[in-house]
Design a protein around this motif. Structure first.
Motif, PDB file in Angstrom:
ATOM      1  N   LEU A   1       9.658   8.435  -0.324  1.00 54.00           N
ATOM      2  CA  LEU A   1      11.093   8.529   0.340  1.00 54.00           C
ATOM      3  C   LEU A   1      10.500   8.698   2.050  1.00 54.00           C
ATOM      4  O   LEU A   1      11.064   8.178   3.039  1.00 54.00           O
ATOM      5  CB  LEU A   1      12.049   9.587   0.056  1.00 54.00           C
ATOM      6  CG  LEU A   1      12.778   9.220  -1.448  1.00 54.00           C
ATOM      7  CD1 LEU A   1      13.423  10.585  -1.698  1.00 54.00           C
ATOM      8  CD2 LEU A   1      13.697   8.208  -1.318  1.00 54.00           C
ATOM      9  N   ALA A   2       9.789   9.582   2.161  1.00 54.54           N
ATOM     10  CA  ALA A   2       9.360  10.007   3.325  1.00 54.54           C
ATOM     11  C   ALA A   2       8.614   8.649   4.090  1.00 54.54           C
ATOM     12  O   ALA A   2       8.722   8.322   5.321  1.00 54.54           O
ATOM     13  CB  ALA A   2       8.180  10.911   3.572  1.00 54.54           C
ATOM     14  N   ILE A   3       7.851   7.728   3.438  1.00 53.86           N
ATOM     15  CA  ILE A   3       7.167   6.663   3.902  1.00 53.86           C
ATOM     16  C   ILE A   3       7.891   5.449   4.018  1.00 53.86           C
ATOM     17  O   ILE A   3       8.109   4.654   4.988  1.00 53.86           O
ATOM     18  CB  ILE A   3       5.819   6.468   3.049  1.00 53.86           C
ATOM     19  CG1 ILE A   3       4.976   7.743   3.261  1.00 53.86           C
ATOM     20  CG2 ILE A   3       5.021   5.437   3.677  1.00 53.86           C
ATOM     21  CD1 ILE A   3       4.732   8.367   4.641  1.00 53.86           C
ATOM     22  N   VAL A   4       8.448   5.105   2.766  1.00 44.82           N
ATOM     23  CA  VAL A   4       9.047   3.826   3.053  1.00 44.82           C
ATOM     24  C   VAL A   4      10.403   3.527   3.592  1.00 44.82           C
ATOM     25  O   VAL A   4      10.428   2.928   4.362  1.00 44.82           O
ATOM     26  CB  VAL A   4       9.172   3.191   1.275  1.00 44.82           C
ATOM     27  CG1 VAL A   4       9.985   1.965   1.267  1.00 44.82           C
ATOM     28  CG2 VAL A   4       7.981   3.094   0.786  1.00 44.82           C
ATOM     29  N   PRO A   5      11.562   4.584   3.393  1.00 45.19           N
ATOM     30  CA  PRO A   5      12.827   4.105   4.073  1.00 45.19           C
ATOM     31  C   PRO A   5      12.399   5.042   5.389  1.00 45.19           C
ATOM     32  O   PRO A   5      13.027   4.448   6.585  1.00 45.19           O
ATOM     33  CB  PRO A   5      13.642   4.729   3.211  1.00 45.19           C
ATOM     34  CG  PRO A   5      12.980   5.798   2.389  1.00 45.19           C
ATOM     35  CD  PRO A   5      11.782   5.170   2.076  1.00 45.19           C
ATOM     36  N   LEU A   6      11.762   5.972   5.725  1.00 47.62           N
ATOM     37  CA  LEU A   6      12.019   6.910   6.872  1.00 47.62           C
ATOM     38  C   LEU A   6      10.749   6.709   7.614  1.00 47.62           C
ATOM     39  O   LEU A   6      10.811   7.116   8.803  1.00 47.62           O
ATOM     40  CB  LEU A   6      12.123   8.331   6.196  1.00 47.62           C
ATOM     41  CG  LEU A   6      13.051   8.668   5.561  1.00 47.62           C
ATOM     42  CD1 LEU A   6      13.315  10.062   5.183  1.00 47.62           C
ATOM     43  CD2 LEU A   6      14.482   8.310   6.267  1.00 47.62           C
ATOM     44  N   VAL A   7       9.663   5.887   7.441  1.00 43.76           N
ATOM     45  CA  VAL A   7       8.753   5.214   8.357  1.00 43.76           C
ATOM     46  C   VAL A   7       8.867   3.784   8.517  1.00 43.76           C
ATOM     47  O   VAL A   7       9.276   3.148   9.441  1.00 43.76           O
ATOM     48  CB  VAL A   7       7.479   5.573   8.014  1.00 43.76           C
ATOM     49  CG1 VAL A   7       6.413   4.834   8.818  1.00 43.76           C
ATOM     50  CG2 VAL A   7       7.097   7.099   8.124  1.00 43.76           C
ATOM     51  N   LEU A   8       8.718   2.922   7.413  1.00 42.18           N
ATOM     52  CA  LEU A   8       8.690   1.615   7.464  1.00 42.18           C
ATOM     53  C   LEU A   8      10.062   0.983   7.661  1.00 42.18           C
ATOM     54  O   LEU A   8      10.262   0.133   8.665  1.00 42.18           O
ATOM     55  CB  LEU A   8       8.270   0.934   5.923  1.00 42.18           C
ATOM     56  CG  LEU A   8       6.543   1.554   5.670  1.00 42.18           C
ATOM     57  CD1 LEU A   8       6.355   0.899   4.376  1.00 42.18           C
ATOM     58  CD2 LEU A   8       5.922   1.223   6.851  1.00 42.18           C
TER      59      LEU A   8
ATOM     60  N   GLN B   1       0.901  -1.287   0.217  1.00 44.08           N
ATOM     61  CA  GLN B   1      -0.198  -0.127   0.067  1.00 44.08           C
ATOM     62  C   GLN B   1       0.972   1.381  -0.009  1.00 44.08           C
ATOM     63  O   GLN B   1       0.724   2.335  -0.619  1.00 44.08           O
ATOM     64  CB  GLN B   1      -0.645  -0.095   1.170  1.00 44.08           C
ATOM     65  CG  GLN B   1      -1.883   1.132   1.202  1.00 44.08           C
ATOM     66  CD  GLN B   1      -2.881   1.002   2.328  1.00 44.08           C
ATOM     67  OE1 GLN B   1      -2.738   0.168   3.382  1.00 44.08           O
ATOM     68  NE2 GLN B   1      -3.855   2.028   2.469  1.00 44.08           N
ATOM     69  N   ALA B   2       2.005   1.125   0.608  1.00 42.10           N
ATOM     70  CA  ALA B   2       3.118   2.364   0.972  1.00 42.10           C
ATOM     71  C   ALA B   2       3.312   2.755  -0.604  1.00 42.10           C
ATOM     72  O   ALA B   2       3.534   3.833  -0.816  1.00 42.10           O
ATOM     73  CB  ALA B   2       3.932   2.166   1.663  1.00 42.10           C
ATOM     74  N   SER B   3       3.591   1.714  -1.576  1.00 39.25           N
ATOM     75  CA  SER B   3       3.931   2.178  -2.860  1.00 39.25           C
ATOM     76  C   SER B   3       2.767   2.671  -3.770  1.00 39.25           C
ATOM     77  O   SER B   3       3.035   3.575  -4.416  1.00 39.25           O
ATOM     78  CB  SER B   3       4.487   0.806  -3.456  1.00 39.25           C
ATOM     79  OG  SER B   3       4.656   1.060  -4.673  1.00 39.25           O
ATOM     80  N   GLU B   4       1.700   2.269  -3.490  1.00 39.01           N
ATOM     81  CA  GLU B   4       0.574   2.557  -4.348  1.00 39.01           C
ATOM     82  C   GLU B   4       0.243   3.842  -4.042  1.00 39.01           C
ATOM     83  O   GLU B   4      -0.204   4.640  -4.870  1.00 39.01           O
ATOM     84  CB  GLU B   4      -0.767   1.727  -3.999  1.00 39.01           C
ATOM     85  CG  GLU B   4      -0.529   0.412  -4.661  1.00 39.01           C
ATOM     86  CD  GLU B   4      -1.647  -0.415  -4.462  1.00 39.01           C
ATOM     87  OE1 GLU B   4      -2.286  -0.284  -3.167  1.00 39.01           O
ATOM     88  OE2 GLU B   4      -1.890  -1.599  -5.091  1.00 39.01           O
TER      89      GLU B   4
ATOM     90  N   PHE C   1       0.611   8.068   5.810  1.00 39.74           N
ATOM     91  CA  PHE C   1       0.773   7.418   6.667  1.00 39.74           C
ATOM     92  C   PHE C   1      -0.274   7.260   7.864  1.00 39.74           C
ATOM     93  O   PHE C   1       0.034   8.045   8.579  1.00 39.74           O
ATOM     94  CB  PHE C   1       2.061   7.219   7.370  1.00 39.74           C
ATOM     95  CG  PHE C   1       2.384   5.907   8.101  1.00 39.74           C
ATOM     96  CD1 PHE C   1       2.588   4.763   7.528  1.00 39.74           C
ATOM     97  CD2 PHE C   1       2.619   5.985   9.536  1.00 39.74           C
ATOM     98  CE1 PHE C   1       2.983   3.466   8.294  1.00 39.74           C
ATOM     99  CE2 PHE C   1       2.819   4.863  10.323  1.00 39.74           C
ATOM    100  CZ  PHE C   1       2.976   3.546   9.818  1.00 39.74           C
ATOM    101  N   LYS C   2      -1.275   6.630   7.944  1.00 39.15           N
ATOM    102  CA  LYS C   2      -2.312   6.367   8.909  1.00 39.15           C
ATOM    103  C   LYS C   2      -1.966   5.757  10.423  1.00 39.15           C
ATOM    104  O   LYS C   2      -2.719   5.810  11.177  1.00 39.15           O
ATOM    105  CB  LYS C   2      -3.632   5.847   8.245  1.00 39.15           C
ATOM    106  CG  LYS C   2      -3.963   6.703   7.102  1.00 39.15           C
ATOM    107  CD  LYS C   2      -3.946   7.917   7.159  1.00 39.15           C
ATOM    108  CE  LYS C   2      -4.378   8.619   5.693  1.00 39.15           C
ATOM    109  NZ  LYS C   2      -4.316  10.144   5.699  1.00 39.15           N
ATOM    110  N   GLY C   3      -1.030   4.857  10.408  1.00 36.66           N
ATOM    111  CA  GLY C   3      -0.549   4.088  11.529  1.00 36.66           C
ATOM    112  C   GLY C   3      -0.308   4.796  12.461  1.00 36.66           C
ATOM    113  O   GLY C   3      -0.209   4.469  13.856  1.00 36.66           O
ATOM    114  N   GLY C   4       0.423   6.102  12.369  1.00 36.80           N
ATOM    115  CA  GLY C   4       0.963   6.627  13.718  1.00 36.80           C
ATOM    116  C   GLY C   4       2.258   6.357  14.007  1.00 36.80           C
ATOM    117  O   GLY C   4       2.603   5.212  13.968  1.00 36.80           O
TER     118      GLY C   4
END
Length: 269
Positions: free
Chosen positions: A163-170, A150-153, A238-241
């Motif tokens: 970049l904000a979500i995949v490497p820097l959150v997940l 989902q992060a990709s989509e 990113f909805k997970g917090g």
């Protein structure tokens, strides 16, 4: 073959073993110069919205996944290694997807970094599959989480968001949770699995560092401040917090300062 075409070839390959083989071959070809050009969308190819996947494992919604078993039992350790292998398979595709979607508009060093990440993730997946085989199991033997792509989509349109979500959150979250897994595995005498996870953890520091470095590069090009921009992108996509505890030591090694993420964790309190 251009690097973009190679990336799309991996993304459209369903068999995990072949995905690993191609990832490692293309990474070596890129480093050696056998693949010389990055390529662009003028070739008429496009990365798929979802990568090709094998018939197994069965993919389920997060709420439909069975409860996690404790690492003290062999079945619990198989379930843990299987779940991590599934994450690494997705990580292979996430790495090639960022190359295919965004490499043409970036310096060559950007592709260098994400090809290396893809090679690392392929090595990690292969290592975990070997561990599953030592347990008498295999990748695909258990159901798997279907929320990882989902992060990709949701960031396919925006490099800064990706970049904000995949490497820097997940991936940064992986730095937070992996040390406890390693400790638990060592406590039950499973040093082989713990050693594999330590390798993955240490490599992930370099992946988070690459994400932070290129996120700041994009922010510089857009003339925006990295910290508030990252925080706004995380709030949006990113909805997970963000939840404590953070592995501040490993995050700091990646150059990912607490000023980025601590304020968002405070918002969850």
């Amino acid at each position: 073959m251009t690097l973009r075409a190679a990336a799309i070839t991996v993304l459209t390959t369903a068999d995990p073993a072949e995905k690993v083989r191609l990832s490692r071959r293309f990474a070596e070809d890129w480093r050696s110069g056998a693949i010389a050009g990055i390529g662009d969308d003028a070739d008429g190819m496009a990365p798929p919205l979802r990568p090709a996947r094998p018939d197994h494992p069965e993919l389920r919604l997060p709420r439909d996944m069975p409860p996690r078993r404790k690492a003290g039992s062999v079945s619990g350790r198989i379930a843990l290694v299987h779940a991590l292998a599934h994450i690494e398979l997705n990580a292979i595709d996430l790495s090639w997807d960022i190359v295919a979607r965004f490499g043409a508009g970036m310096p060559k060093a950007f592709s260098d970094d994400w090809v290396q990440v893809a090679d690392d993730e392929a090595r990690h997946f292969d290592m975990l599959c070997r561990r599953l085989a030592e347990f008498g199991s295999h990748y695909g033997a258990l159901p798997a989480h279907d929320g990882l792509w989902q992060a990709s989509e949701i960031t396919a349109h925006d490099l800064a968001a990706r970049l904000a979500i995949v490497p820097l959150v997940l991936e940064a979250r992986g730095l937070d949770v992996t040390p406890a897994m390693i400790l638990n595995l060592r406590r039950v005498g499973d040093d082989a699995s713990a050693d594999a996870l330590q390798i993955i953890h240490d490599d992930e520091i370099t992946h988070v560092a690459a994400g932070r470095r290129w996120f700041e590069h994009v922010c510089d090009k857009l003339a925006v401040e990295p910290i508030p921009t990252w925080q706004n992108l995380v709030r949006t996509h990113f909805k997970g917090g963000l939840k404590r505890p953070f592995n501040e030591e490993s995050r700091t090694k990646a150059g990912f300062a607490a000023a980025f993420y601590e304020p968002l964790a405070d918002e969850q309190v």
